[in-house]
Scaffold this motif. Structure first.
Motif, PDB file in Angstrom:
ATOM      1  N   LEU A 416      44.782  43.868  37.874  1.00  0.00           N
ATOM      2  CA  LEU A 416      43.498  43.621  38.532  1.00  0.00           C
ATOM      3  C   LEU A 416      42.523  44.792  38.412  1.00  0.00           C
ATOM      4  CD1 LEU A 416      44.566  41.644  41.743  1.00  0.00           C
ATOM      5  CD2 LEU A 416      43.695  40.771  39.547  1.00  0.00           C
ATOM      6  N   LYS A 417      43.019  46.003  38.186  1.00  0.00           N
ATOM      7  CA  LYS A 417      42.105  47.150  38.121  1.00  0.00           C
ATOM      8  C   LYS A 417      42.143  47.887  36.794  1.00  0.00           C
ATOM      9  CE  LYS A 417      41.651  47.979  42.986  1.00  0.00           C
ATOM     10  NZ  LYS A 417      42.110  48.732  44.162  1.00  0.00           N
ATOM     11  N   ARG A 418      42.861  47.325  35.807  1.00  0.00           N
ATOM     12  CA  ARG A 418      43.023  48.065  34.554  1.00  0.00           C
ATOM     13  C   ARG A 418      41.698  48.360  33.874  1.00  0.00           C
ATOM     14  NH1 ARG A 418      45.830  42.973  31.252  1.00  0.00           N
ATOM     15  NH2 ARG A 418      43.979  41.683  31.362  1.00  0.00           N
ATOM     16  N   ARG A 419      40.691  47.477  34.063  1.00  0.00           N
ATOM     17  CA  ARG A 419      39.436  47.751  33.339  1.00  0.00           C
ATOM     18  C   ARG A 419      38.638  48.892  33.937  1.00  0.00           C
ATOM     19  NH1 ARG A 419      35.512  42.679  35.217  1.00  0.00           N
ATOM     20  NH2 ARG A 419      37.164  41.647  36.386  1.00  0.00           N
ATOM     21  N   TRP A 420      39.039  49.342  35.139  1.00  0.00           N
ATOM     22  CA  TRP A 420      38.320  50.483  35.739  1.00  0.00           C
ATOM     23  C   TRP A 420      39.120  51.793  35.690  1.00  0.00           C
ATOM     24  CZ3 TRP A 420      38.228  45.604  38.312  1.00  0.00           C
ATOM     25  CH2 TRP A 420      36.994  44.948  38.237  1.00  0.00           C
ATOM     26  N   LEU A 421      40.343  51.741  35.194  1.00  0.00           N
ATOM     27  CA  LEU A 421      41.190  52.939  35.243  1.00  0.00           C
ATOM     28  C   LEU A 421      40.551  54.118  34.503  1.00  0.00           C
ATOM     29  CD1 LEU A 421      43.835  54.320  36.052  1.00  0.00           C
ATOM     30  CD2 LEU A 421      44.897  53.352  34.001  1.00  0.00           C
ATOM     31  N   ALA A 422      40.026  53.847  33.316  1.00  0.00           N
ATOM     32  CA  ALA A 422      39.424  54.945  32.540  1.00  0.00           C
ATOM     33  C   ALA A 422      38.185  55.503  33.224  1.00  0.00           C
ATOM     34  CB  ALA A 422      39.103  54.481  31.115  1.00  0.00           C
ATOM     35  N   ASP A 423      37.511  54.682  34.052  1.00  0.00           N
ATOM     36  CA  ASP A 423      36.348  55.206  34.788  1.00  0.00           C
ATOM     37  C   ASP A 423      36.769  56.359  35.692  1.00  0.00           C
ATOM     38  OD1 ASP A 423      34.874  53.253  33.586  1.00  0.00           O
ATOM     39  OD2 ASP A 423      34.747  51.960  35.347  1.00  0.00           O
ATOM     40  N   GLU A 424      37.960  56.239  36.285  1.00  0.00           N
ATOM     41  CA  GLU A 424      38.415  57.312  37.167  1.00  0.00           C
ATOM     42  C   GLU A 424      39.077  58.443  36.388  1.00  0.00           C
ATOM     43  OE1 GLU A 424      40.361  56.278  40.819  1.00  0.00           O
ATOM     44  OE2 GLU A 424      41.482  58.144  40.883  1.00  0.00           O
ATOM     45  N   LEU A 425      39.933  58.098  35.436  1.00  0.00           N
ATOM     46  CA  LEU A 425      40.707  59.139  34.740  1.00  0.00           C
ATOM     47  C   LEU A 425      39.878  59.882  33.701  1.00  0.00           C
ATOM     48  CD1 LEU A 425      44.132  57.365  34.045  1.00  0.00           C
ATOM     49  CD2 LEU A 425      43.456  58.746  36.023  1.00  0.00           C
ATOM     50  N   GLY A 426      38.872  59.244  33.158  1.00  0.00           N
ATOM     51  CA  GLY A 426      38.201  59.767  31.967  1.00  0.00           C
ATOM     52  C   GLY A 426      38.980  59.322  30.738  1.00  0.00           C
TER      53      GLY A 426
END
Lengths: 454, 454
Positions: A416-426
């Motif tokens: 459910l949140k995989r598409r936003w993970l890189a937004d947080e991690l870089g």
């Protein structure tokens, strides 16, 4: 090909390989309501470490994806299993192997439920602190896989603080024993911590050495404080933390949540717009701490009610615990899970109010206010999350990150949140994390499409 | 080639590149006494994150090994820098960027000393709990790199429990910000925990977000208990843990250690063969806890002395703190660092006695008895560890592993224990850990020869 895989599994695991259509359908979803597309090839009900190893050897040999699963109480779709995949359930591996009150540790299998474990530990005078709201129905292995939190975390820590070691079966079926039985240990990299919260992408947790605590002696004192609005309640809760008091529980309910629960429980309606804090102290100075906290809350404008005894205290907490049932009466619920530094709690509630206005939604929210973890709820009709809800959720994640927070405090990324993970991690850290997962699982058969799927 | 590297460093970093022979020689060793062979190419005194990045970019471009370094107080040779290598010191990066008592966190640079940090934090009513015996001279970054422990760990945790996030410069010079500012956070893999204790093999720690605690209110009560021998003292300390009491400090000194310290401090000689426990309780129920512990110790045959006040309590603890100076008067010291489950402490002391007999050595030992971490000391003449000492140490490691323990509780692997690491991890986990390190550092330029060198 898929028939071959089931036949291979059957040849080694016999009746533990389940292809009953109802079992296959149940493995598609978790408590998030989200379901994977397609039906799994099979559900393997592992009864032993050897069963898990056999399943993974066959999966590796045939390139078949495997989705590890406990009780299926996750809220991010991490254990959802779809077409062409094996659902590998360790729910049946639920033995307690060893309890050592003298060393404050227990060795357990992953399928035991938190509540069952603590019932077994209590006569020994010890407990395992992690207490997600799902503690009666969620497994220790699932707690480890998601890095679960709960209500007691500010005082008693998260799962990461409560695990000494993990037994892990790798994608190719090899068994590793990670971590220590001693309090201290720094031999090489801390792979135990790496596995905690890895959501089935690194291996299958088949055992754990848990760090226990002594049962807390003394009384528990419970109180509630009613505020004019959610911002005032959030300011007050941040004030409690800043005062130096350390409640065991400090839960915040906004006006919509509080009203919904009062309706569900047939309690008198709270004053319009009123938000509530519920605080519990424990330990040898519980009463003095409760008095100090009550003073902080009154000074912040709260109307304080102190429970007369433990039974009344449990009734006050039951109001908070009825949040999810109350939401379920309103429609389908997407439970969000942002977390911010505790001083940012009031600002985060302002952001929720802004997002409600911007998207024309009502977003009932509760918070583990003692640690800054909020659960805003999106309620809608039907099985699918409407696009406007995802748009609002994305805005919520952005707001949490801007306040120094994170897009998931305790539920995990899952699908459910995989598409936003890189937004947080870089992007750099995202790729590094994915490359680490590939060291454990070079073929990419462990829970593919979860966490790191782009 | 090596001249080129220094010239390249000079061109970017100017006078922060140090090739003074005394500085180069000092970078060869740490507090273990062990020294790398050959002289480093240069010591880079980084003053900023950009300096660290520039150094690593040049190192990557030229394939030059880099050894990160704090105050050089390590006890496993992890920061020792030899021929052809760059010593990258972050000791000068010692600012406290942010203190947030309301959020119980601080953001710091890696070079600040533990003691300096806590002096700065005290007026804010907070502290950072890790307290290695070297706290007056060791850096926060070094604590993180080694996963340091100390005296207070059973009650207040190890470094891993006290760090929310780490800023890490990778081998190629990229900067990653790992972890969270919130209490909870489960976005992807927990790389913060992976970096803690990684001994410079994954990157250079250039900043940290630390988890703070409120200063402990109430009195401190200190007591000692004298026993006929070390086994009796160890049984008594395990009994304290098993009783449910939670001392802040519980230190054990065997007869040789106790006698040596008494000589150093010109105190009356203790009874022959006598071993001593020193216990300190703190917090709101310190006095009651101390009474309960004294009862356990007396029942176990101990002669208990309770300090009349805080000053006398500090005098009692000073005896334990004089252990290392006392050993230094006897010769060169190799300080070992095995850790076992607390119930195994008596058996581990039996093993030490057996090894003393087997190898004809005297092995003075102290222990953080509250958490099962022992420091047996090998004392010898001259700069090099004699083969018989390594043979005895190997036997010590085997004994600790057989008792469910580990070969290093808080000092790390460095160079001194790398040949035994696979004995504890197993070959499969050893290779997996090395492969994970290669994801961070594909060229193998970060602290080569340490930890994973076979």
């Amino acid at each position: 090909m898929s028939t071959d895989v089931v036949a291979l599994l059957r040849a080694e695991l016999g009746e533990r390989v389940d292809v009953d259509p109802a079992a296959l359908d149940a493995a598609r979803s978790d408590k998030s309501g989200h379901a994977a597309s397609g039906l799994p090839l099979a559900v393997v009900h592992a009864a032993s470490v050897a069963d898990v190893q056999a399943t993974l050897r066959i999966a590796s040999a045939t390139g078949t994806p495997v989705v590890p699963r406990g009780a299926g109480t996750g809220l991010a779709g991490g254990a959802n299993t779809g077409g062409g995949e094996i659902s590998l359930s360790v729910r049946g591996m639920d033995r307690v192997i060893e309890v050592r009150p003298d060393d404050l540790l227990a060795v357990v299998e992953p399928g035991i439920l938190n509540a069952d474990l603590n019932a077994l530990l209590e006569p020994h005078g010890v407990w395992w602190a992690p207490d997600p709201a799902s503690r009666a129905i969620s497994t220790v292995g699932g707690n480890i896989a998601t890095g679960a939190g709960g209500l007691l975390c500010a005082k008693y820590g998260v799962v990461r603080d409560a695990v000494l070691g993990v037994d892990l079966v790798l994608a190719d079926g090899r068994l590793l024993r990670l971590g220590h039985r001693s309090v201290k240990g720094v031999t090489g990299l801390d792979l135990t911590s790496l596995v905690i919260g890895s959501e089935g992408t690194l291996g299958v947790v088949v055992g754990a050495t848990l760090k226990l605590r002594r049962l807390v002696e003394g009384e528990r004192v419970t109180l509630t404080a009613l505020f004019d609005g959610v911002r005032a309640a959030a300011v007050a809760s941040a004030g409690v933390t800043a005062s130096g008091a350390q409640p065991a529980v400090m839960e915040l309910m906004d006006a919509t949540s509080l009203a919904a629960v009062h309706r569900l429980l047939s309690l008198p309606a709270p004053p319009p717009g009123a938000a509530q804090l519920t605080v519990q102290t424990d330990g040898p100075v519980a009463a003095a701490e409760a008095r100090a906290i009550a003073d902080v809350l009154r000074a912040a404008g709260g109307t304080v009610t102190v429970a007369a005894d433990a039974a009344e205290g449990e009734e006050l907490l039951a109001i908070r615990r009825a949040m999810h049932p109350a939401m379920e009466t309103l429609g389908t619920t997407l439970i969000e899970d942002v977390s911010v530094p505790r001083s940012a709690l009031p600002d985060m509630f302002d952001e929720i109010a802004r997002i409600e206005r911007q998207f024309g939604l009502v977003i009932p929210a509760v918070a583990h206010a003692g640690d800054g973890n909020l659960h805003p709820n999106f309620v809608f009709e039907g099985p699918d999350v409407p696009p406007v809800v995802w748009d609002a959720a994305e805005e919520l994640f952005r707001a949490a990150l801007a306040l120094g927070g994170t897009l998931t405090g305790e539920h995990g990324i899952g699908v459910l949140k995989r598409r936003w993970l890189a937004d947080e991690l870089g992007d750099d850290q995202w790729r590094l994390q994915r490359d680490i997962a590939r060291v454990f699982d070079p073929l990419g058969i462990l829970n593919p499409g979860k966490v790191f799927a782009s």
